[in-house]
Design an enzyme around this catalytic site. Structure first.
Site, mmCIF file in Angstrom:
data_model
loop_
_atom_site.group_PDB
_atom_site.id
_atom_site.type_symbol
_atom_site.label_atom_id
_atom_site.label_comp_id
_atom_site.label_asym_id
_atom_site.label_seq_id
_atom_site.Cartn_x
_atom_site.Cartn_y
_atom_site.Cartn_z
ATOM 1 N N HIS A 67 -9.533 0.982 -1.107
ATOM 2 C CA HIS A 67 -9.483 1.675 0.178
ATOM 3 C C HIS A 67 -10.899 1.633 0.772
ATOM 4 O O HIS A 67 -11.869 1.960 0.082
ATOM 5 C CB HIS A 67 -9.098 3.139 -0.001
ATOM 6 C CG HIS A 67 -7.640 3.371 -0.256
ATOM 7 N ND1 HIS A 67 -6.957 2.773 -1.270
ATOM 8 C CD2 HIS A 67 -6.743 4.170 0.391
ATOM 9 C CE1 HIS A 67 -5.692 3.183 -1.240
ATOM 10 N NE2 HIS A 67 -5.530 4.027 -0.247
ATOM 11 N N ASP A 88 1.784 4.001 2.743
ATOM 12 C CA ASP A 88 0.734 4.845 2.160
ATOM 13 C C ASP A 88 1.314 5.989 1.314
ATOM 14 O O ASP A 88 1.427 5.864 0.105
ATOM 15 C CB ASP A 88 -0.198 5.373 3.259
ATOM 16 C CG ASP A 88 -1.603 5.689 2.752
ATOM 17 O OD1 ASP A 88 -1.881 5.437 1.569
ATOM 18 O OD2 ASP A 88 -2.429 6.184 3.540
ATOM 19 N N ASP A 89 1.661 7.092 1.968
ATOM 20 C CA ASP A 89 2.236 8.262 1.286
ATOM 21 C C ASP A 89 3.459 8.717 2.077
ATOM 22 O O ASP A 89 3.413 9.710 2.811
ATOM 23 C CB ASP A 89 1.188 9.381 1.221
ATOM 24 C CG ASP A 89 -0.055 8.953 0.474
ATOM 25 O OD1 ASP A 89 -0.015 8.917 -0.773
ATOM 26 O OD2 ASP A 89 -1.056 8.609 1.124
ATOM 27 N N GLU A 139 -11.182 3.694 6.066
ATOM 28 C CA GLU A 139 -10.145 4.633 6.537
ATOM 29 C C GLU A 139 -10.893 5.760 7.257
ATOM 30 O O GLU A 139 -10.841 5.884 8.469
ATOM 31 C CB GLU A 139 -9.309 5.155 5.359
ATOM 32 C CG GLU A 139 -8.218 6.142 5.776
ATOM 33 C CD GLU A 139 -7.469 6.753 4.570
ATOM 34 O OE1 GLU A 139 -7.991 6.707 3.449
ATOM 35 O OE2 GLU A 139 -6.365 7.305 4.786
ATOM 36 N N HIS A 172 0.856 -1.189 0.000
ATOM 37 C CA HIS A 172 0.000 0.000 0.000
ATOM 38 C C HIS A 172 0.891 1.237 0.000
ATOM 39 O O HIS A 172 1.254 1.762 1.049
ATOM 40 C CB HIS A 172 -0.925 -0.041 1.226
ATOM 41 C CG HIS A 172 -1.922 1.070 1.301
ATOM 42 N ND1 HIS A 172 -3.071 0.986 2.085
ATOM 43 C CD2 HIS A 172 -1.973 2.292 0.717
ATOM 44 C CE1 HIS A 172 -3.760 2.100 1.969
ATOM 45 N NE2 HIS A 172 -3.109 2.925 1.146
ATOM 46 N N HIS A 210 1.218 4.800 -2.492
ATOM 47 C CA HIS A 210 0.817 5.600 -3.658
ATOM 48 C C HIS A 210 2.086 6.256 -4.185
ATOM 49 O O HIS A 210 2.717 7.026 -3.458
ATOM 50 C CB HIS A 210 -0.190 6.671 -3.245
ATOM 51 C CG HIS A 210 -1.409 6.098 -2.596
ATOM 52 N ND1 HIS A 210 -2.571 5.859 -3.282
ATOM 53 C CD2 HIS A 210 -1.636 5.697 -1.317
ATOM 54 C CE1 HIS A 210 -3.474 5.341 -2.462
ATOM 55 N NE2 HIS A 210 -2.934 5.235 -1.257
#
Ligand code: HPA
Ligand code: ZN
Length: 334
Positions: A197, A278-279, A200, A17, A19
């Site tokens: 997703h 994630d980011d 969340e 996961h 991005h």
């Protein structure tokens, strides 16, 4: 015994996961802005970094979409993915499944080909350079309509062999998975894997919709599933992997702080939780930092890493090889 951070650093890991646009570090944002003549409202790297304080998912996404405006040419996408993969390899990420957001680029006039060619070249170069395995997952932006997602899938088809699955990301509030039932059915019909997703910021029902309507094989985040005991039982029973991102959840205020993060409870309940970044450029850390944040014990750390490989979409032989690597690592450090 070595300390937990050293143990985590050497641990073979799978990242499921991430991005790629969320790995855009402020230094690269400013460099690409200068290279491409893109005006930014931030005068310096420090000023840009100072803006990385978020009150919600949407608050973050506004900056995330703003940042990706510097990505214009094939080389930009190559540089972005190369920087992430170099960092991931340095943290012993052995396998990475990487999300990309085509609509974040094609809607700005960047051709699909420009983006996918740059990402693909970076992945192949990193596989050779680091002996790792990689894959791409095409995400639809859920704040846009289904027709836009369908057009994006049409546009992607000439590169069908460059991505292994489809996902669903962006603003979750009031954007139920049900909106994308048909495009996911079409993608699955093409042999693509499906993830989404859910849970969340959105309610447990969105996790259910992702499973029942989109027929996903993994849930990205899924932390709010814990509000619904029947859903937790189902996730445990069906062994649905959850790609959890602890630092993201703290930064986007899904949980008040890391001590309140329910990951340990997820493991205790028998959920197949994995750790992901994630980011990472926006949330204060890559894989090692996410593994370290919650102060897990050794057994928990190894279980989380094992879940990552078990939940990966790589072939069985590759999976077995990574699991053996992980077992050997755990045993050698007892
Ligand atoms: N949630 C939803 N969409 C996203 C995220 C996220 O954490 N990161 C990038 N797009
Ligand atoms: Zn995400």
């Amino acid at each position: 015994m070595e300390d937990a951070d050293a143990f985590i650093a050497g641990l073979p890991k799978a990242e499921l996961h991430i991005h790629i646009e969320g790995s855009l570090e402020p230094e690269l944002t400013m460099a690409l802005a200068a290279r491409n003549g893109v005006a930014l409202r931030f005068a310096s790297i420090a000023e840009l970094r100072a803006a990385y304080s978020f009150s919600s998912l949407q608050d973050f996404l506004d900056l995330y979409y703003e940042g990706m405006r510097v990505l214009l040419h094939e080389q930009d996408f190559y540089d972005l993915a190369t920087a992430y993969l170099k960092k991931a390899a340095s943290q012993n990420v052995r396998h990475a499944e990487i999300f990309f957001d085509p609509q974040g680029h094609t809607d700005r006039g960047v051709p699909f080909k420009t983006m996918i060619d740059g990402l693909w070249r970076a992945l192949k170069d990193a596989e050779r350079a680091y002996g790792m395995t990689t894959a791409l997952i095409l995400c639809f932006l859920r704040h846009l309509d289904e027709a836009s997602a369908q057009r994006t899938l049409d546009e992607a088809l000439p590169w069908r062999d460059h991505f292994i699955g489809v996902g669903l990301d962006s603003s979750e509030k009031d954007q139920p998975p049900s909106k994308f039932e048909r495009v996911f059915a079409r993608a699955r019909g093409l042999g693509l894997k499906a993830v989404a997703h859910a849970g969340e910021e959105g309610p447990p029902d969105y996790v259910r919709q992702a499973l029942d309507l989109l027929k996903v094989e993994r849930i990205d985040h899924g932390v709010r599933a814990l509000e619904d005991p029947a859903l937790v039982r189902r996730l445990v029973h069906e062994r649905i992997p959850l790609t959890v991102c602890p630092l993201s959840n703290v930064r986007l205020r899904v949980v008040p702080d890391i001590a309140a993060h329910p990951l340990r409870r997820m493991l205790r309940d028998g959920l197949m939780a994995t750790i992901n970044s994630d980011d990472p450029a926006y949330f204060g850390g890559y894989m090692n930092e996410n593994f370290s944040a919650a102060r897990f014990d050794r057994d928990e750390i190894v279980t989380l890493a094992r879940n990552g490989f078990l939940a990966a979409f790589c072939d069985d032989g590759t999976k077995r090889r990574y699991l053996s690597e992980l077992d050997a690592y755990g045993l050698s450090r007892r």
